[in-house]
Design a protein around this motif. Structure first.
Motif, short mmCIF file in Angstrom:
data_model
loop_
_atom_site.label_atom_id
_atom_site.label_comp_id
_atom_site.label_asym_id
_atom_site.label_seq_id
_atom_site.Cartn_x
_atom_site.Cartn_y
_atom_site.Cartn_z
N GLY A 1 29.14 -18.35 26.41
CA GLY A 1 27.70 -18.24 26.58
C GLY A 1 27.02 -19.40 27.27
O GLY A 1 25.80 -19.42 27.40
N TYR A 2 27.81 -20.38 27.74
CA TYR A 2 27.21 -21.52 28.42
C TYR A 2 26.97 -21.19 29.90
O TYR A 2 27.79 -20.53 30.54
CB TYR A 2 28.11 -22.76 28.30
N GLY A 3 25.84 -21.62 30.41
CA GLY A 3 25.43 -21.26 31.75
C GLY A 3 25.97 -22.16 32.85
O GLY A 3 26.83 -23.02 32.63
N LYS B 1 28.50 -29.23 35.39
CA LYS B 1 28.64 -30.62 34.95
C LYS B 1 30.09 -30.92 34.58
O LYS B 1 30.60 -32.00 34.88
CB LYS B 1 27.72 -30.90 33.76
N VAL B 2 30.75 -29.95 33.92
CA VAL B 2 32.17 -30.12 33.59
C VAL B 2 32.99 -30.21 34.87
O VAL B 2 33.88 -31.05 35.00
CB VAL B 2 32.66 -28.95 32.71
N ARG B 3 32.68 -29.35 35.84
CA ARG B 3 33.40 -29.37 37.12
C ARG B 3 33.23 -30.71 37.83
O ARG B 3 34.19 -31.30 38.33
CB ARG B 3 32.88 -28.24 38.02
N MET B 4 32.00 -31.21 37.87
CA MET B 4 31.73 -32.49 38.54
C MET B 4 32.42 -33.65 37.84
O MET B 4 32.92 -34.57 38.47
CB MET B 4 30.21 -32.73 38.58
N THR C 1 25.97 -26.25 32.50
CA THR C 1 27.06 -26.84 31.72
C THR C 1 28.37 -26.78 32.48
O THR C 1 29.11 -27.77 32.57
CB THR C 1 27.21 -26.12 30.37
N ARG C 2 28.69 -25.60 33.03
CA ARG C 2 29.96 -25.44 33.74
C ARG C 2 30.04 -26.34 34.96
O ARG C 2 31.09 -26.93 35.25
CB ARG C 2 30.13 -23.97 34.16
N LEU D 1 30.70 -33.81 27.09
CA LEU D 1 31.31 -32.81 27.96
C LEU D 1 32.83 -32.86 27.86
O LEU D 1 33.50 -31.82 27.78
CB LEU D 1 30.89 -33.05 29.42
N TYR D 2 33.39 -34.06 27.86
CA TYR D 2 34.84 -34.20 27.84
C TYR D 2 35.43 -33.71 26.52
O TYR D 2 36.34 -32.87 26.51
CB TYR D 2 35.27 -35.65 28.10
N TYR D 3 34.93 -34.25 25.41
CA TYR D 3 35.54 -33.95 24.12
C TYR D 3 35.25 -32.52 23.63
O TYR D 3 36.03 -31.97 22.85
CB TYR D 3 35.11 -34.97 23.07
#
Length: 363
Positions: A127-129, A135-138, A132-133, A94-96
């Motif tokens: 196109g990511y749902g 998880k990046v926020r968390m 994914t978004r 997620l980070y990289y």
């Protein structure tokens, strides 16, 4: 008191160097020696007062650190010894993939909420749902939270950013890992058989709660779906009551093949139902029309979706007791098991028309 080159007092902690520069020195709350300098005494005093004020009010930061450097420290300090290797791989991915390209080279103090929102929108455009978004926020929320605790930033820019799932575009589907974790945890519980039937047939909750043993065709190895059970208040009712209705659409009347896993769950449920019937209090006897239901409560009374969702929540909360905050499983509704069935079917190469038929969709 400090003095200038002519011996005149110019203020506590302030001196004038031989080159004419004024310098104000102090030790901040982190034990670091700091200084403010310049040729304009008035300006030096002003900046010195502001620096001391920020230090006293704990508004200053310990040091400027870039996101890429802090991520490594954050992982080693706060996560590495607490999370599973698979979880660490997810965080790194997620980070990289999403965070580093936009924020990695920036100092933590430079990153704004606007930039984070823009990054999340960019992920959506690709196109990511929701999954994914979010998880990046968390992930960012925890990264900045630990930076705040370490006095590297003044406020967490992720606070206040909330994402809303678009149920049309982002239906919740269990990953294979989540599915395994969920069914490992709920194994042997009262509603385990219900969950297995739901995820291995794609039936709607009302269709499963309306099932009778006679709807199970053991010769053809299929389930005959011919009705659904709803919990609603009709005009003739004084309160919410259970009612049998025809399936949602014409195509909802269908036969669904029984997998080996589903077959075993149905057989276990048949035996469980007999035990429930024998143990149910006589004061809570169900109405005659509901007596032959295969799936019921522990009191042999009909089930509704709320009871199933509560049972799911209990399992998910149990799983999350031993998980890192960022690794916790998201709670989901009973309908998610229907989406999960469809997704596993597609992953296994089942044709869309066949999946449509199993689900009872008109289109």
């Amino acid at each position: 008191m400090g003095k200038d080159l002519k011996g005149k007092e110019i203020g506590k902690g302030i001196i004038q160097k031989k080159n004419g520069q004024y310098e104000a020195r102090y030790v901040n709350r982190f034990g670091q020696r700091k200084s403010v300098s310049g040729r304009d005494l008035k300006d030096v005093k002003k900046r010195y007062r502001e620096a001391v004020y920020e230090d006293e009010k704990e508004l200053n930061i310990k040091e400027k650190v870039k996101m890429e450097d802090w991520y490594v420290k954050w992982m080693v300090t706060y996560k590495e010894d607490l999370i599973r290797q698979s979880t660490r791989q997810i965080y790194n991915s997620l980070y990289y993939k999403y965070i580093a390209p936009m924020l990695g080279k920036l100092y933590l103090t430079e990153i704004t909420q606007y930039q984070i929102r823009a990054m999340l929108k960019n992920i959506a455009k690709k196109g990511y749902g929701y999954e994914t978004r979010n998880k990046v926020r968390m992930l960012l929320l925890d990264i900045f939270s630990k930076a705040l605790e370490s006095d590297l930033i003044r406020k967490n820019p992720v606070k206040g950013i909330n994402l809303k799932r678009d149920e049309e575009k982002d239906p919740k589907v269990l990953t294979t890992e989540e599915q395994t974790a969920f069914f490992d945890c709920c194994k042997g519980t009262f509603y385990d058989n219900f969950f297995i039937v739901a995820v291995s047939t794609g039936m709607r909750i009302g269709e499963i709660t309306a099932l009778r043993w006679e709807d199970i065709d053991r010769e053809k190895n299929v389930i005959h779906v011919s009705r659904t059970l709803v919990y609603q208040k009709y005009e003739s009712d004084d309160k919410k009551e259970f009612h049998f209705e025809a399936p949602k659409t014409k195509t909802s009347k269908r036969d669904i093949p029984i997998s080996r896993q589903c077959e075993l769950a149905l057989k276990r449920q048949f035996l469980q139902k007999r035990v429930v019937e024998a143990k149910a209090p006589k004061t809570r006897k169900p109405k005659e029309e509901f007596r032959d239901l295969l799936f019921t409560t522990a009191y042999n009374t009909p089930l509704n979706s709320q009871l199933i969702c509560q049972a799911i929540k209990k399992v998910v909360d149990e799983i999350n007791l031993t998980r890192d905050d960022l690794d916790k499983m998201e709670r989901f509704s009973a309908h998610c098991l229907r989406h999960t069935f469809a997704t596993r079917a597609f992953e296994a190469g089942v044709q869309p028309k066949t999946v449509q038929k199993y689900l009872g969709h008109a289109t």
